[in-house]
Write a protein that holds these residues in place. Structure first.
Motif, PDB file in Angstrom:
ATOM      1  N   ASP A 126      -5.586  -5.616  -0.479  1.00  0.00           N
ATOM      2  CA  ASP A 126      -6.772  -4.766  -0.419  1.00  0.00           C
ATOM      3  C   ASP A 126      -6.352  -3.305  -0.581  1.00  0.00           C
ATOM      4  O   ASP A 126      -5.642  -2.756   0.252  1.00  0.00           O
TER       5      ASP A 126
ATOM      6  N   SER B 243      -8.674  -0.817  -1.206  1.00  0.00           N
ATOM      7  CA  SER B 243      -9.922  -0.052  -1.165  1.00  0.00           C
ATOM      8  C   SER B 243      -9.828   1.195  -0.309  1.00  0.00           C
ATOM      9  O   SER B 243     -10.701   2.072  -0.391  1.00  0.00           O
ATOM     10  N   SER B 244      -8.763   1.306   0.491  1.00  0.00           N
ATOM     11  CA  SER B 244      -8.602   2.501   1.331  1.00  0.00           C
ATOM     12  C   SER B 244      -7.128   2.705   1.645  1.00  0.00           C
ATOM     13  O   SER B 244      -6.319   1.785   1.516  1.00  0.00           O
ATOM     14  N   GLY B 245      -6.789   3.935   2.025  1.00  0.00           N
ATOM     15  CA  GLY B 245      -5.440   4.251   2.479  1.00  0.00           C
ATOM     16  C   GLY B 245      -4.398   4.347   1.393  1.00  0.00           C
ATOM     17  O   GLY B 245      -3.202   4.278   1.673  1.00  0.00           O
ATOM     18  N   THR B 246      -4.822   4.530   0.139  1.00  0.00           N
ATOM     19  CA  THR B 246      -3.873   4.585  -0.969  1.00  0.00           C
ATOM     20  C   THR B 246      -3.618   6.015  -1.418  1.00  0.00           C
ATOM     21  O   THR B 246      -4.390   6.925  -1.122  1.00  0.00           O
ATOM     22  N   THR B 247      -2.537   6.193  -2.155  1.00  0.00           N
ATOM     23  CA  THR B 247      -2.177   7.481  -2.753  1.00  0.00           C
ATOM     24  C   THR B 247      -2.272   7.367  -4.269  1.00  0.00           C
ATOM     25  O   THR B 247      -1.734   6.426  -4.859  1.00  0.00           O
TER      26      THR B 247
ATOM     27  N   HIS C  95      -2.554   3.482  -8.218  1.00  0.00           N
ATOM     28  CA  HIS C  95      -2.383   4.013  -6.868  1.00  0.00           C
ATOM     29  C   HIS C  95      -1.480   3.073  -6.077  1.00  0.00           C
ATOM     30  O   HIS C  95      -1.137   1.990  -6.536  1.00  0.00           O
TER      31      HIS C  95
ATOM     32  N   LYS D 256       0.207   2.010  -1.826  1.00  0.00           N
ATOM     33  CA  LYS D 256       0.323   2.194  -0.381  1.00  0.00           C
ATOM     34  C   LYS D 256       1.387   1.253   0.145  1.00  0.00           C
ATOM     35  O   LYS D 256       1.791   0.298  -0.543  1.00  0.00           O
TER      36      LYS D 256
END
Length: 252
Positions: A39, A41-45, A123, A125
């Motif tokens: 997943d 969908s959040s917390g990525t760079t 991206h 993480k």
């Protein structure tokens, strides 16, 4: 004397590790189906944004030490053309996916002339906790095959690098369509123009030191290609003889 023992053991195992190459023994290949993408969908760079052609990201930190073909890496970069390079030098932007272009620290999730869709990006993480972290790099909504600028993409795939084990997994989601636009893609791992492993999607199979830069078949969503490096076994019955202030003989 304990410091000397530790130093000698460190040198010994470093020598074993650095002698490693890419072969069916050192990096055996397996494939599986039913894999689920991480997943993202959040917390990525962000590495590379939408609607970009022939671009490379800046060099970023992996977040942990990753051992690849006997070398310790702490940084990586990724290109819009589906290629990763480990180390402090940014990956090339070339779309000529031939073995003659392979360099040290190359990981090849899907190398071809691609374009991030207007709805896409690259991206990353890190997931998990030490010493079992995993770097996840995702190409979201790439154009496979390449179409051109200002258009959407549908193909999503990921590269997973594992802390401690050094395992590499290439995982494919939706949209990995038939791709005959530019003669096909390369998939696998590489460390030089002669040290590499290329996957053939139809099968699938993997050949070591035999190039396949013409993968045109669609990749089914949930497909995962895994390269698991050989880790030398710990020595048993270790003993020390001929111990002096300047040297010793290790036996195991």
């Amino acid at each position: 004397m304990r410091k000397i023992y530790f130093l000698l053991l460190t040198v010994l195992f470093a020598a074993i590790s650095h002698a490693q190459t890419i072969s069916a023994t050192t990096y055996p290949f397996t494939n599986s189906s039913g894999a689920v993408l991480e997943d993202m969908s959040s917390g990525t760079t962000l590495l590379v944004g939408a609607n970009v052609d022939d671009a490379a990201s800046n060099v970023n930190n992996i977040g942990f030490d990753f051992w690849y073909v006997g070398v310790r890496y702490s940084q990586f970069s990724a290109s819009t053309n589906g290629l990763v390079r480990l180390g402090g030098t940014a990956v090339a932007t070339t779309f000529t996916n031939a073995a003659s272009s392979y360099l040290s620290g190359h990981i090849i999730p899907y190398w071809d002339d691609l374009w991030t869709g207007t709805n896409g990006k690259i991206h990353y993480k890190v997931v998990g906790a030490a010493p079992n972290r995993k770097l996840v790099i995702e190409w979201l909504n790439e154009q496979v095959p390449r179409v051109g600028g200002n258009l959407t993409g549908a193909a999503t795939f990921q590269c997973w690098l594992y802390e401690t084990s050094g395992k590499i997994e290439l995982v494919y989601g939706n949209g990995m369509a038939v791709n005959t636009t530019n003669s096909g893609a390369s998939i696998g791992i590489a460390n030089s123009t002669t040290v590499y492993a290329n996957v053939t999607v139809s099968g699938p199979s993997c050949a070591y030191g035999v190039e396949n830069s013409t993968n045109t078949a669609a990749i089914t969503s949930g497909t995962k290609y895994t390269f698991t490096p050989l880790i030398p076994a710990d020595p048993t019955a270790l003993s020390f003889t001929g111990v002096t202030t300047t040297g010793m003989t290790l036996n195991w």
